[in-house]
Structures are given as C-alpha cells and as structure tokens.
Motif scaffolding. Structure first.
Motif, PDB file in Angstrom:
ATOM      1  N   THR A   1      -1.935   7.062  13.591  1.00  0.00           N
ATOM      2  CA  THR A   1      -1.506   7.861  12.445  1.00  0.00           C
ATOM      3  C   THR A   1      -2.569   8.867  11.997  1.00  0.00           C
ATOM      4  O   THR A   1      -3.752   8.530  11.922  1.00  0.00           O
ATOM      5  CB  THR A   1      -1.175   6.886  11.289  1.00  0.00           C
ATOM      6  OG1 THR A   1      -0.293   5.882  11.792  1.00  0.00           O
ATOM      7  CG2 THR A   1      -0.535   7.601  10.123  1.00  0.00           C
TER       8      THR A   1
ATOM      9  N   GLY B   1       0.807  -1.222   0.000  1.00  0.00           N
ATOM     10  CA  GLY B   1       0.000   0.000   0.000  1.00  0.00           C
ATOM     11  C   GLY B   1       0.839   1.271   0.000  1.00  0.00           C
ATOM     12  O   GLY B   1       2.055   1.228  -0.157  1.00  0.00           O
TER      13      GLY B   1
ATOM     14  N   ARG C   1      -2.184 -10.345   0.125  1.00  0.00           N
ATOM     15  CA  ARG C   1      -3.199 -11.258  -0.423  1.00  0.00           C
ATOM     16  C   ARG C   1      -2.815 -11.678  -1.836  1.00  0.00           C
ATOM     17  O   ARG C   1      -3.185 -12.723  -2.318  1.00  0.00           O
ATOM     18  CB  ARG C   1      -4.569 -10.570  -0.442  1.00  0.00           C
ATOM     19  CG  ARG C   1      -5.137 -10.331   0.939  1.00  0.00           C
ATOM     20  CD  ARG C   1      -6.249  -9.324   0.877  1.00  0.00           C
ATOM     21  NE  ARG C   1      -5.792  -8.053   0.315  1.00  0.00           N
ATOM     22  CZ  ARG C   1      -6.603  -7.057  -0.020  1.00  0.00           C
ATOM     23  NH1 ARG C   1      -7.905  -7.189   0.121  1.00  0.00           N
ATOM     24  NH2 ARG C   1      -6.112  -5.918  -0.507  1.00  0.00           N
ATOM     25  N   ARG C   2      -2.080 -10.784  -2.529  1.00  0.00           N
ATOM     26  CA  ARG C   2      -1.670 -11.079  -3.911  1.00  0.00           C
ATOM     27  C   ARG C   2      -0.163 -10.845  -4.039  1.00  0.00           C
ATOM     28  O   ARG C   2       0.268  -9.762  -4.468  1.00  0.00           O
ATOM     29  CB  ARG C   2      -2.433 -10.146  -4.880  1.00  0.00           C
ATOM     30  CG  ARG C   2      -3.906 -10.518  -5.023  1.00  0.00           C
ATOM     31  CD  ARG C   2      -4.631  -9.504  -5.861  1.00  0.00           C
ATOM     32  NE  ARG C   2      -4.873  -8.269  -5.138  1.00  0.00           N
ATOM     33  CZ  ARG C   2      -5.966  -8.041  -4.397  1.00  0.00           C
ATOM     34  NH1 ARG C   2      -6.910  -8.943  -4.313  1.00  0.00           N
ATOM     35  NH2 ARG C   2      -6.111  -6.903  -3.765  1.00  0.00           N
TER      36      ARG C   2
ATOM     37  N   GLY D   1      -5.017  -3.476   6.122  1.00  0.00           N
ATOM     38  CA  GLY D   1      -6.390  -3.127   6.482  1.00  0.00           C
ATOM     39  C   GLY D   1      -7.103  -2.554   5.277  1.00  0.00           C
ATOM     40  O   GLY D   1      -6.486  -1.867   4.454  1.00  0.00           O
ATOM     41  N   GLU D   2      -8.394  -2.858   5.162  1.00  0.00           N
ATOM     42  CA  GLU D   2      -9.193  -2.289   4.072  1.00  0.00           C
ATOM     43  C   GLU D   2      -9.152  -0.758   4.172  1.00  0.00           C
ATOM     44  O   GLU D   2      -9.224  -0.199   5.265  1.00  0.00           O
ATOM     45  CB  GLU D   2     -10.651  -2.769   4.177  1.00  0.00           C
ATOM     46  CG  GLU D   2     -10.851  -4.238   3.882  1.00  0.00           C
ATOM     47  CD  GLU D   2     -10.808  -4.557   2.384  1.00  0.00           C
ATOM     48  OE1 GLU D   2     -10.900  -3.634   1.564  1.00  0.00           O
ATOM     49  OE2 GLU D   2     -10.670  -5.751   2.060  1.00  0.00           O
ATOM     50  N   ASN D   3      -9.057  -0.111   3.013  1.00  0.00           N
ATOM     51  CA  ASN D   3      -8.993   1.344   2.975  1.00  0.00           C
ATOM     52  C   ASN D   3     -10.323   1.941   3.467  1.00  0.00           C
ATOM     53  O   ASN D   3     -11.383   1.622   2.931  1.00  0.00           O
ATOM     54  CB  ASN D   3      -8.723   1.774   1.524  1.00  0.00           C
ATOM     55  CG  ASN D   3      -8.304   3.209   1.441  1.00  0.00           C
ATOM     56  OD1 ASN D   3      -8.994   4.080   1.949  1.00  0.00           O
ATOM     57  ND2 ASN D   3      -7.169   3.449   0.815  1.00  0.00           N
TER      58      ASN D   3
ATOM     59  N   SER E   1      -2.202   2.292  13.842  1.00  0.00           N
ATOM     60  CA  SER E   1      -3.541   2.562  14.340  1.00  0.00           C
ATOM     61  C   SER E   1      -3.851   3.938  13.748  1.00  0.00           C
ATOM     62  O   SER E   1      -3.145   4.356  12.816  1.00  0.00           O
ATOM     63  CB  SER E   1      -3.562   2.558  15.874  1.00  0.00           C
ATOM     64  OG  SER E   1      -4.866   2.865  16.334  1.00  0.00           O
TER      65      SER E   1
ATOM     66  N   VAL F   1      -2.076  10.790   6.009  1.00  0.00           N
ATOM     67  CA  VAL F   1      -0.725  10.720   5.455  1.00  0.00           C
ATOM     68  C   VAL F   1      -0.662  11.562   4.177  1.00  0.00           C
ATOM     69  O   VAL F   1      -1.426  11.339   3.236  1.00  0.00           O
ATOM     70  CB  VAL F   1      -0.345   9.251   5.142  1.00  0.00           C
ATOM     71  CG1 VAL F   1       1.060   9.169   4.557  1.00  0.00           C
ATOM     72  CG2 VAL F   1      -0.459   8.390   6.396  1.00  0.00           C
TER      73      VAL F   1
HETATM   74  N1  LIG Z   1      -3.041   6.658   4.517  1.00  0.00           N
HETATM   75  C1  LIG Z   1      -3.504   7.337   5.554  1.00  0.00           C
HETATM   76  O1  LIG Z   1      -3.806   8.551   5.463  1.00  0.00           O
HETATM   77  C2  LIG Z   1      -3.677   6.639   6.894  1.00  0.00           C
HETATM   78  C3  LIG Z   1      -4.087   7.386   8.013  1.00  0.00           C
HETATM   79  C4  LIG Z   1      -4.248   6.745   9.229  1.00  0.00           C
HETATM   80  C5  LIG Z   1      -4.002   5.385   9.344  1.00  0.00           C
HETATM   81  N2  LIG Z   1      -3.601   4.693   8.244  1.00  0.00           N
HETATM   82  C6  LIG Z   1      -3.414   3.234   8.388  1.00  0.00           C
HETATM   83  O2  LIG Z   1      -2.118   2.864   7.949  1.00  0.00           O
HETATM   84  C7  LIG Z   1      -2.171   1.582   7.310  1.00  0.00           C
HETATM   85  C8  LIG Z   1      -1.493   1.703   5.950  1.00  0.00           C
HETATM   86  O3  LIG Z   1      -2.143   2.743   5.239  1.00  0.00           O
HETATM   87  P1  LIG Z   1      -2.026   2.876   3.649  1.00  0.00           P
HETATM   88  O4  LIG Z   1      -2.469   4.250   3.299  1.00  0.00           O
HETATM   89  O5  LIG Z   1      -0.696   2.384   3.202  1.00  0.00           O
HETATM   90  O6  LIG Z   1      -3.169   1.854   3.205  1.00  0.00           O
HETATM   91  P2  LIG Z   1      -3.428   1.239   1.746  1.00  0.00           P
HETATM   92  O7  LIG Z   1      -2.656   1.973   0.701  1.00  0.00           O
HETATM   93  O8  LIG Z   1      -4.909   1.156   1.606  1.00  0.00           O
HETATM   94  O9  LIG Z   1      -2.784  -0.220   1.858  1.00  0.00           O
HETATM   95  C9  LIG Z   1      -3.228  -1.133   2.823  1.00  0.00           C
HETATM   96  C10 LIG Z   1      -2.778  -2.521   2.447  1.00  0.00           C
HETATM   97  O10 LIG Z   1      -3.502  -3.441   3.281  1.00  0.00           O
HETATM   98  C11 LIG Z   1      -3.740  -4.634   2.587  1.00  0.00           C
HETATM   99  N3  LIG Z   1      -5.165  -4.989   2.741  1.00  0.00           N
HETATM  100  C12 LIG Z   1      -6.248  -4.296   2.348  1.00  0.00           C
HETATM  101  N4  LIG Z   1      -7.375  -4.953   2.619  1.00  0.00           N
HETATM  102  C13 LIG Z   1      -6.988  -6.131   3.206  1.00  0.00           C
HETATM  103  C14 LIG Z   1      -7.683  -7.265   3.697  1.00  0.00           C
HETATM  104  N5  LIG Z   1      -9.009  -7.362   3.627  1.00  0.00           N
HETATM  105  N6  LIG Z   1      -6.966  -8.266   4.243  1.00  0.00           N
HETATM  106  C15 LIG Z   1      -5.607  -8.201   4.293  1.00  0.00           C
HETATM  107  N7  LIG Z   1      -4.898  -7.166   3.816  1.00  0.00           N
HETATM  108  C16 LIG Z   1      -5.587  -6.151   3.292  1.00  0.00           C
HETATM  109  C17 LIG Z   1      -3.434  -4.408   1.115  1.00  0.00           C
HETATM  110  O11 LIG Z   1      -2.305  -5.211   0.768  1.00  0.00           O
HETATM  111  P3  LIG Z   1      -2.428  -6.473  -0.250  1.00  0.00           P
HETATM  112  O12 LIG Z   1      -3.383  -6.041  -1.337  1.00  0.00           O
HETATM  113  O13 LIG Z   1      -1.028  -6.654  -0.739  1.00  0.00           O
HETATM  114  O14 LIG Z   1      -2.937  -7.606   0.544  1.00  0.00           O
HETATM  115  C18 LIG Z   1      -3.103  -2.924   1.020  1.00  0.00           C
HETATM  116  O15 LIG Z   1      -2.022  -2.667   0.158  1.00  0.00           O
HETATM  117  C19 LIG Z   1      -3.634   1.200   7.188  1.00  0.00           C
HETATM  118  O16 LIG Z   1      -3.953   0.246   8.163  1.00  0.00           O
HETATM  119  C20 LIG Z   1      -4.379   2.481   7.486  1.00  0.00           C
HETATM  120  O17 LIG Z   1      -5.613   2.299   8.160  1.00  0.00           O
HETATM  121  C21 LIG Z   1      -3.427   5.272   7.011  1.00  0.00           C
END
Ligand SMILES: NC(=O)c1ccc[n+]([C@@H]2O[C@H](COP(=O)([O-])OP(=O)(O)OC[C@H]3O[C@@H](n4cnc5c(N)ncnc54)[C@H](OP(=O)(O)O)[C@@H]3O)[C@@H](O)[C@H]2O)c1
Length: 303
Positions: free
Chosen positions: A167, A12, A34-35, A71-73, A116, A170
C-alpha cells in the motif's frame, strides 16, 4: 448465510472504512483488537495481545476471510531501537499468532489478505518505476515489509489463498497523511519538503477498501499487488495541487531536509524520500480505480 470477515487492526484508519464497506456489501464483520469495543449488531470484537502471544481464537470456526491490517503506526514517533522492534513485531508476531491458530484449529478460512507497504522497495528517490517482481529494498521499512510478507507466506503453506497489498500513502478525509499536511497550506504557507522531487505513491481510501473487497471476491487473485493509484507525482507536485485545490498561494521555498532529520531522526525518510510504484499488475486483473489521478482524489477529499 452471510460470509464473515475478520479484520485485525480493524479499529484504525483503513479498518474503519473497510468494515463499513463490508457491512454495506452484506458481510458480517469481526474485529481482532487489543482493546475490543462494545459489540454492535454489525460488528463483533475479539481480543488479542500480540506481545504476550495471547489470542481469543473463538472466532475461528465462523470466519471465512481474514484481512490483516494490524501494526504499530510507523509515523507515530521517532524510530528508536525499541520503536523499530515494536513496528516490526506488531506485524510479524501478529501474523505468526494467526498462523498458529490457523494451523492448530479447525477452520474454514478461504483467504488471508494482508497489508504490506510500498516501502518494500526501499526509498530511492530515483525515477525507476517499481513493479511487484522487483527485489526488496535495503532500508528499515523495506526489511519490515519483507519480514511481514515472509510471515504471510507461511500462511500460504497451509494452503490458504494469500494476497499482499503493498500500500502507498492512504489519502482520506480523516486522520490521514493528507490531513496532517493541510494546516500550513490553509494559511498560504505550504511548501515542498526537502528536494521536493521525491515520488509520492498514494491511494484514495475508497479505492483501497475496494481493493480489499476485490481480493476477497476475485478468487483468482494471489500474491503481491501494489495498492497505489499509479499516478506518478512528486512531493512538489502534490504541494502545488493541494494549494490549487484550496485556492491558496504556493510560493514558499522548499523546507530543508536537515530540519526534518533534526525533528524526526531516521523517520524523516518517510517525508523526504519516496519511490515511484506501478499499478499495472492489479489493473491487468481488471481492477478499475475510481480515483486514478490526484486531481480526482483531492476534488473528493478537499471538497
Ligand atoms: N495509512 C497509510 O498511509 C498506510 C500506508 C501503507 C501501509 N499501511 C498499512 O496498512 C495497515 C492499516 O493502516 P492504518 O492507517 O489503518 O493504520 P492505523 O490507523 O495505525 O491502525 C492500525 C491498527 O493496528 C492495531 N495495532 C497497532 N499497534 C498494534 C500492536 N502493537 N499489536 C496489535 N495491533 C496493533 C490497532 O488496532 P487496536 O488498537 O484495535 O488493537 C490499530 O487500530 C497498517 O499495517 C499500515 O502499516 C498504511
């Protein structure tokens, strides 16, 4: 010998930058996905299916640190009952699956560092500055964060050091919230959302990745830490600063809240509400933010 970091959700937004930083710093990176993608010299992939409770745990005897980002977006689609379940369980069940492997298999994991979110405190629209010692809020995202952190606390009971990074939004050059906001600003039609006074707690992706690295290397770190720059800005201030940086006018009236509730349902709270969150605890641990003001972050991201 190189230390190995396993990153869940490493494909992600945060995971990609973090993998690169860790590789640059001399770590071996493994990604649980997952992939799974084709393995490279620098990054190995392992597969899991959280919903089915399946995990390729062959990584376990070679991993020194786990960083749990999967985690699911939360902003991908309307929060239907099914979607809410997916958002929650992709975080809690994934943590439980890792816990299961850690408790059953021989391993050498020294720390479990989990994402988190500042959503832990709930979206309040007050000017209270939330600290890590404050109680959990009472809306959907707050309960997701609370259950997620509770699952991480179970890992701690296995006598593994745990760190939880609450967090903020971002900010990054690619695919981040900032990029989604930009199009109307580019044509001079940027506007504040809803009341515009809602706090926007943010962090530059580079600082967030440095925080994860720091959580690996500073072995005294344990518990919850807010991962935000600590620069208190409102949605209106954010709009004004973006318009200034890309040299566009900022004169449009605020976009009314009902529009967002109509378009996104309950998920609109992500845009219309926010909490003001302190970065003091992590700063007291010696962490120095490279981007501690929005101006510095936007200078870098919108250059
Ligand atoms: N971005 C932000 O602004 C922000 C803010 C606060 C907190 N966070 C937290 O930080 C973490 C990373 O954020 P990110 O922006 O990098 O998120 P992201 O781009 O949505 O990537 C999350 C990754 O989680 C995996 N995922 C998604 N659904 C899943 C499922 N059902 N089961 C298992 N794996 C799953 C996917 O990897 P695969 O497809 O390779 O399995 C995906 O690449 C997240 O938990 C998010 O809640 C992010």
């Amino acid at each position: 010998m190189k230390k190995t970091v396993l990153i869940t959700g490493g494909t992600g937004l945060v995971g990609k930058s973090l993998s690169q930083l860790l590789v640059n710093k001399g770590y071996q990176v493994s990604i649980l996905s997952r992939r799974p993608k084709k393995e490279t010299e620098e990054i190995r992939y392992f597969q899991w299916d959280v919903e089915k409770g399946i995990i390729d745990d062959s990584f376990m005897d070679s991993v020194d640190f786990i960083i749990h980002l999967a985690g699911e977006n939360v902003a991908q689609s309307r929060w239907t009952t099914t979607r809410k379940r997916q958002i929650l369980e992709s975080r809690t069940r994934s943590t439980q699956l890792l816990h299961q492997v850690l408790s059953q298999k021989k391993h050498r994991v020294q720390a479990f560092i989990s994402s988190s979110a500042t959503g832990y405190y709930g979206t309040t629209n007050s000017s209270k500055i939330f600290k890590e010692s404050d109680p959990v809020g009472n809306d959907f995202l707050a309960s997701v964060c609370s259950d997620w952190e509770a699952a991480v606390d179970e890992v701690k009971k296995l006598e593994i050091r745990t760190v939880k990074l609450r967090t903020g939004v971002v900010l990054a050059k690619e695919k981040s919230a900032l990029q989604k906001m930009l199009p109307p600003f580019r044509i001079g039609l940027g506007a504040a959302l809803g009341g515009g006074k809602q706090y926007f707690s943010w962090i530059h992706i580079e600082d967030l990745c440095r925080l994860y690295l720091n959580a690996i290397e500073q072995t005294s770190l344990e518990g919850s830490f807010n991962a935000v720059a600590g620069d208190a800005i409102t949605n209106d201030m954010l709009g004004s600063e973006i318009a200034k940086k890309i040299r566009r006018p900022y004169f449009m009236p605020n976009l009314p809240s009902f529009l967002f509730y109509f378009l996104f349902g309950e998920m609109a709270v992500i845009l219309l509400k926010g909490s003001r969150v302190s970065a003091d605890k992590i700063k007291k641990e010696g962490f120095v933010f490279k981007y501690n003001t929005l101006e510095k972050a936007l200078d870098n991201l919108l250059e």
